[in-house]
Design a protein around this motif. Sequence first.
Motif, PDB file in Angstrom:
ATOM      1  N   ALA A 101       1.047  -1.586  -0.362  1.00 54.01           N
ATOM      2  CA  ALA A 101       0.310  -0.350   0.175  1.00 54.01           C
ATOM      3  C   ALA A 101       1.037   1.097   0.317  1.00 54.01           C
ATOM      4  O   ALA A 101       0.607   1.741  -0.818  1.00 54.01           O
ATOM      5  CB  ALA A 101      -1.256  -0.213   0.866  1.00 54.01           C
ATOM      6  N   GLY A 102       1.503   1.423   0.848  1.00 53.66           N
ATOM      7  CA  GLY A 102       2.488   2.538   0.739  1.00 53.66           C
ATOM      8  C   GLY A 102       3.425   2.696  -1.005  1.00 53.66           C
ATOM      9  O   GLY A 102       3.463   4.108  -0.823  1.00 53.66           O
ATOM     10  N   ILE A 103       3.961   1.825  -0.908  1.00 50.59           N
ATOM     11  CA  ILE A 103       4.688   1.455  -2.122  1.00 50.59           C
ATOM     12  C   ILE A 103       3.587   2.618  -3.828  1.00 50.59           C
ATOM     13  O   ILE A 103       4.206   3.409  -4.481  1.00 50.59           O
ATOM     14  CB  ILE A 103       5.008   0.347  -3.156  1.00 50.59           C
ATOM     15  CG1 ILE A 103       6.122  -0.317  -2.577  1.00 50.59           C
ATOM     16  CG2 ILE A 103       5.082   0.514  -4.518  1.00 50.59           C
ATOM     17  CD1 ILE A 103       6.394  -1.068  -2.643  1.00 50.59           C
ATOM     18  N   VAL A 194      10.594   2.295 -10.333  1.00 49.33           N
ATOM     19  CA  VAL A 194      11.553   0.987  -8.986  1.00 49.33           C
ATOM     20  C   VAL A 194      10.471   0.570  -8.406  1.00 49.33           C
ATOM     21  O   VAL A 194      10.836  -0.250  -7.987  1.00 49.33           O
ATOM     22  CB  VAL A 194      12.225   2.851  -8.152  1.00 49.33           C
ATOM     23  CG1 VAL A 194      12.667   2.647  -7.143  1.00 49.33           C
ATOM     24  CG2 VAL A 194      13.156   3.055  -9.569  1.00 49.33           C
ATOM     25  N   ALA A 195       9.187   1.626  -8.418  1.00 41.51           N
ATOM     26  CA  ALA A 195       8.099   1.586  -7.349  1.00 41.51           C
ATOM     27  C   ALA A 195       7.543   0.089  -8.033  1.00 41.51           C
ATOM     28  O   ALA A 195       6.946  -0.569  -7.363  1.00 41.51           O
ATOM     29  CB  ALA A 195       7.227   2.411  -7.179  1.00 41.51           C
ATOM     30  N   ALA A 196       7.363  -0.145  -9.321  1.00 39.94           N
ATOM     31  CA  ALA A 196       6.730  -1.604 -10.240  1.00 39.94           C
ATOM     32  C   ALA A 196       7.929  -2.703  -9.683  1.00 39.94           C
ATOM     33  O   ALA A 196       7.318  -3.363  -9.450  1.00 39.94           O
ATOM     34  CB  ALA A 196       7.045  -1.006 -11.755  1.00 39.94           C
ATOM     35  N   ILE A 197       9.214  -2.545  -9.365  1.00 41.82           N
ATOM     36  CA  ILE A 197      10.230  -3.444  -9.307  1.00 41.82           C
ATOM     37  C   ILE A 197      10.039  -3.836  -7.850  1.00 41.82           C
ATOM     38  O   ILE A 197      10.021  -4.744  -7.932  1.00 41.82           O
ATOM     39  CB  ILE A 197      11.198  -3.377  -9.389  1.00 41.82           C
ATOM     40  CG1 ILE A 197      11.604  -2.800 -11.155  1.00 41.82           C
ATOM     41  CG2 ILE A 197      12.663  -4.115  -9.185  1.00 41.82           C
ATOM     42  CD1 ILE A 197      12.945  -2.184 -11.458  1.00 41.82           C
ATOM     43  N   ALA A 198       9.376  -3.096  -6.995  1.00 37.14           N
ATOM     44  CA  ALA A 198       9.976  -3.304  -5.386  1.00 37.14           C
ATOM     45  C   ALA A 198       8.501  -3.745  -5.803  1.00 37.14           C
ATOM     46  O   ALA A 198       8.232  -5.313  -4.647  1.00 37.14           O
ATOM     47  CB  ALA A 198       9.952  -2.023  -4.515  1.00 37.14           C
ATOM     48  N   ALA A 199       6.973  -3.420  -5.955  1.00 38.15           N
ATOM     49  CA  ALA A 199       5.873  -4.677  -6.034  1.00 38.15           C
ATOM     50  C   ALA A 199       5.739  -5.393  -6.439  1.00 38.15           C
ATOM     51  O   ALA A 199       4.950  -5.872  -6.116  1.00 38.15           O
ATOM     52  CB  ALA A 199       4.929  -3.329  -5.904  1.00 38.15           C
ATOM     53  N   GLY A 200       6.142  -5.630  -7.352  1.00 39.72           N
ATOM     54  CA  GLY A 200       6.502  -6.719  -7.779  1.00 39.72           C
ATOM     55  C   GLY A 200       6.940  -8.196  -7.456  1.00 39.72           C
ATOM     56  O   GLY A 200       6.166  -9.165  -7.287  1.00 39.72           O
ATOM     57  N   ILE A 201       8.018  -7.797  -6.320  1.00 41.95           N
ATOM     58  CA  ILE A 201       9.186  -8.854  -6.215  1.00 41.95           C
ATOM     59  C   ILE A 201       8.232  -9.402  -4.981  1.00 41.95           C
ATOM     60  O   ILE A 201       8.291 -10.392  -4.276  1.00 41.95           O
ATOM     61  CB  ILE A 201      10.403  -8.620  -5.632  1.00 41.95           C
ATOM     62  CG1 ILE A 201      11.460  -7.920  -6.786  1.00 41.95           C
ATOM     63  CG2 ILE A 201      10.888  -9.071  -4.514  1.00 41.95           C
ATOM     64  CD1 ILE A 201      12.714  -7.525  -6.875  1.00 41.95           C
ATOM     65  N   ALA A 202       8.042  -8.134  -4.324  1.00 39.30           N
ATOM     66  CA  ALA A 202       7.489  -8.407  -2.723  1.00 39.30           C
ATOM     67  C   ALA A 202       5.942  -9.103  -3.223  1.00 39.30           C
ATOM     68  O   ALA A 202       5.244  -9.955  -2.336  1.00 39.30           O
ATOM     69  CB  ALA A 202       6.247  -6.978  -2.361  1.00 39.30           C
ATOM     70  N   TRP A 203       5.014  -8.982  -4.578  1.00 37.88           N
ATOM     71  CA  TRP A 203       3.767  -9.901  -4.897  1.00 37.88           C
ATOM     72  C   TRP A 203       4.330 -10.821  -4.614  1.00 37.88           C
ATOM     73  O   TRP A 203       3.114 -11.700  -4.602  1.00 37.88           O
ATOM     74  CB  TRP A 203       3.092  -8.471  -5.615  1.00 37.88           C
ATOM     75  CG  TRP A 203       1.562  -9.449  -6.553  1.00 37.88           C
ATOM     76  CD1 TRP A 203       1.421 -10.398  -7.758  1.00 37.88           C
ATOM     77  CD2 TRP A 203       0.758  -8.973  -5.816  1.00 37.88           C
ATOM     78  NE1 TRP A 203       0.157 -10.994  -7.118  1.00 37.88           N
ATOM     79  CE2 TRP A 203      -0.392  -9.876  -5.967  1.00 37.88           C
ATOM     80  CE3 TRP A 203      -0.253  -8.325  -4.481  1.00 37.88           C
ATOM     81  CZ2 TRP A 203      -1.689  -9.746  -6.181  1.00 37.88           C
ATOM     82  CZ3 TRP A 203      -1.436  -8.077  -4.830  1.00 37.88           C
ATOM     83  CH2 TRP A 203      -1.893  -9.402  -4.959  1.00 37.88           C
TER      84      TRP A 203
END
Length: 502
Positions: A101-103, A194-203
């Motif tokens: 949610a923060g991302i 950068v946000a897309a990469i972080a969210a993709g890995i986390a998801w």
Amino acid sequence: MRAVVAGPCDEALAASGSCDEASSHPRATLAATIVGSSLAFIDSSVVNVGLPAIERDLASSGASGVSIGWLINAYLLPLGALVLLGGVAGDRFGRKRIFLAGIAIFAAASLGCALAPAFAWLLAARALQGVGAALLVPTSLALLGAAFDGEARGRAVGTWAAASAITGAIGPLVGGWLVDTVGWRAIFLINLPVAAIAAGIAWRKVAESRSSDTVPLDIAGAALATAGLGLLTYGLTLLAARGAAAAGVDAATGAIAAGVACLGGFVAVERHRKRRAMMPLALFGTRTFVGVSVLTLCLYAALGGMVVLLPYLLIERGHWSAAAAGAALLPLSVAMGLGSRAAGRLAERVGTRVPLIAGPLLVAAGFALFLRVDAAAVRYAIDVLPALVLVAVGLTLSVAPLTAAVIDAVDAGHVGSASGVNNATARIAGLLATALLGYVLVGDAAAPAFICRFHGAAVVGAALAIAASAAAFFLCAPVSGSRGRHAPAPTAEPSGRARRPS
């Protein structure tokens, strides 16, 4: 303050997380938290070097030397006021969920910043970025605490901290290059991939985790803290606009009084909530914790003013490019990255009190050297670099022992709360310092009076650093080393009063 260096006690925040649900992809969790946290670290630093360009581009919609500081404070205000609430929300509703949610909020706000047609729009989007950062930063550390245990957790946190230092170092440099070649809006658009990469890995890879011992969200406390800090910041910013009419001074005084009243209400709410409070007041039952809190407030206020003023000076007065001004801050990040472990080992040998006294004194000496900056020319190698090196050495000597001192000041059950409060204190220090920068930024930077005001800010920074050293000398108890004993910590009795264990 994350403009150049990571805030204090990040390692303790991660170490306090419970490994309640093992992650099948711990390395992916580490990658996701590093990339996600870099959003907050990079963005808070690149905006500093973009301030002059934003001021020129949006001057017609209200951007000026006095108001431009709100670009920093609109971000720091929700981050400082809500970061503790963000950590509790992750523990209660799921750290991965709140991290994502923060991302998402941060990415949407970054797009809003890049498309901002006016200064007010940009300020609103920056505030939304602060909300997103207040969710993703504490939950990224909590995810590390849940994914790793024992020595592996220490190595993971060390890797995370090293990555934070690297992003803090390259942020102003890359941001300055983008401002020079593409324009200031690009420093916000870079957040989207950068946000897309972080969210993709986390998801895909990060396991959900939450605390088994959750407390209700302290909504009333968060609202009062945000309102109080916002009104106080607004009032200080008005006062910093020198030459204001009497009506403006009256408005500033009223805003400050209302802010103080809201903060008083916040303290009353926290006292009533006791263990369920966002900021447990029992933490302040030990003199050492009060001392490290005062030290953090003073030291990071001095740093917060410097990392905004120095690039502004080099760009507007020295006619440097934004990229060069960003590179000028590299000594801070390099010193932190190379010297933090050595400072930690020194604290283990001699205790935390000695480096916490000596480090801020070196910072004060560095600020005193900024008085050599001449009105005729800005000579970086002669006048700026020696001062910056002394500040960097002093900060390096202070930050790692500061984390250890906070841990030593409380018992193991309060480490997470104490670290969160100290981290929020560092951000609030930067918020209040930036609110007063209008005293320096008002008027033409090319005029000789600007250097006089810069010198005045250097004197204030030196005084704050000396006050930080004095807090360590008079309030922090001598400890033989950071590994071993913890200082007696307060525990909350049913009455809410602090009690020292016997």
